[in-house]
Design an enzyme around this catalytic site. Sequence first.
Site, PDB file in Angstrom:
ATOM      1  N   ASP A   1      11.114  14.963 -14.048  1.00 54.95           N
ATOM      2  CA  ASP A   1      10.658  15.915 -15.081  1.00 54.95           C
ATOM      3  C   ASP A   1       9.449  16.740 -14.652  1.00 54.95           C
ATOM      4  O   ASP A   1       9.084  17.683 -15.338  1.00 54.95           O
ATOM      5  CB  ASP A   1      10.225  15.166 -16.360  1.00 54.95           C
ATOM      6  CG  ASP A   1      11.312  14.299 -16.919  1.00 54.95           C
ATOM      7  OD1 ASP A   1      12.447  14.395 -16.433  1.00 54.95           O
ATOM      8  OD2 ASP A   1      11.018  13.523 -17.849  1.00 54.95           O
TER       9      ASP A   1
ATOM     10  N   GLU B   1      15.347  17.094 -23.433  1.00 55.96           N
ATOM     11  CA  GLU B   1      15.633  15.893 -24.241  1.00 55.96           C
ATOM     12  C   GLU B   1      14.509  15.518 -25.212  1.00 55.96           C
ATOM     13  O   GLU B   1      14.753  14.907 -26.237  1.00 55.96           O
ATOM     14  CB  GLU B   1      16.003  14.707 -23.358  1.00 55.96           C
ATOM     15  CG  GLU B   1      14.885  14.238 -22.442  1.00 55.96           C
ATOM     16  CD  GLU B   1      15.296  13.057 -21.560  1.00 55.96           C
ATOM     17  OE1 GLU B   1      14.877  13.038 -20.395  1.00 55.96           O
ATOM     18  OE2 GLU B   1      16.024  12.181 -22.047  1.00 55.96           O
TER      19      GLU B   1
END
Length: 466
Positions: free
Chosen positions: A230, A329
């Site tokens: 990420d 997400e």
Amino acid sequence: ATQQLNDHFDDHQPFSLSPITLQKLPHLSEYLQDLQPAGPNPLDRNPFFYPSDGFYITSSDVVLRHTVCRLSPSGAPDYPFHHVAYIRAGPRKNIFFDPSTTRAAIVTCGGLCPGMNTVIRELVVGLWDLYGVRQIFGIKAGYRGFYSTPPVELSPKMVHNWHMRGGTVLGTSRGGFDLKKIVDAIQNHGFNQVYIIGGDGTMRGAVKIFEEVQRRKLRIGVTGIPKTVDNDVGIIDRSFGFQTAVEMAQQAIHAAHVEAESAVNGIGLVKLMGRSTGHITLHATLSSRDVDCCLIPETEFYLEGKGGLFEFLEQRLKERGHAVVVVAEGAGQDLIPRTKAQEEERDESGNRVFLDVGAWLKSELKKWWDRDHPNELFTVKYIDPTYMIRAVPANATDNLYCTLVAHSAIHGVMAGHTGFVTGPINGNHAYIPLIDVAQAKNAVSTKDHKWEWVRSVTNQPDFVKS
Ligand code: ATP
Ligand code: MG
């Protein structure tokens, strides 16, 4: 340089740079008072190297955290108000570990990320070839592997093609962090170098291991190599696997675009990794150009009403017949209704459980359309490429990055440094105290040029309720 810059200003106003603070890097000699260097760096004896002046890095070589500054006349503070410098990574003239008695352990924890195997491979090959270390061990299945399974002996022959493989050959896991058992096991196995590859949770664990090793006054170097697809680790430019993830994410966006274009009133919906930060989503949006709306955890959004997502998509479908929405997400977690059980649920490492924003959005989109356009065709194609992205081997850029980061880590540990992390700062590899990295976050700034660029590419609403 100061003079030249001063001359550059028409009015010859002198300017000054803010003070520079050198970020101190822990060293074994701080708590092992009689520690002496083991000898000169064996790179001296390597026939393939001809170390020249400047080949070795000294403790005066630093990397500045901020290279973008705003100069101001002398006396007034410039931006940033305070400069921070980190010790530059690279081989040192003297080493503190005798390669013949060095026993290194390598462990991988947390979720998968492209490049983990490359880092392991390069740690093994680097220790073996650059320094002549022969005792290198892999710890199986994350932190718990230290005390629950025998270590695996690693050699260059064994790892030679690991960079071609996704995942982590050593295995990984969440949970299982038992500080006492881990440090006892490190001592019992006689490890004196520990290389820890993992995400934010892993780095917090690594800080505890480092502190416990210090408390017990052990001659053991501990280093962390941040693994986060990420890119949510602060201070360093980016972490390994990120570029590969963006490339794969683009393929998913492309597929969603094809599906949406081929349908009547088609929406392509893609959920990408990024629990606390939307870097992958943002970079994939900017590089693919097929995205109509990019939703990240750093910005809020809403569905209904003026300036909401539904109104925007209605407009897009009217104009173009299709639209692509990409959502990270971690976005919209506060919008999704949670049951009491979901409210309290935690994963094995104690993280709050994330609800599937993609599946929720898909169902909300369908409900909205059926309600407002009962007899019109509508399709939502939802793609979640997460596990596909995490599992691929690193691309060329990430493989190169993994090699540099692994070798830098080895040089630092061999030189007696401990409790640190290696990573690029403005493109130059540096050593950063583990504790700083464990605390630093790297959120997408929605106030800078890059976010404005996203808005100009997508023309999406700003989701500010009037
Ligand atoms: P990911 O990027 O996949 O989230 P991560 O390293 O954050 O990677 P976690 O599962 O949170 O993944 O943690 C990995 C390991 O670190 C686990 O063994 C967990 O027990 C340990 N760990 C997590 N947080 C801490 C903490 N605060 N202190 C000590 N150990 C921790
Ligand atoms: Mg984590």
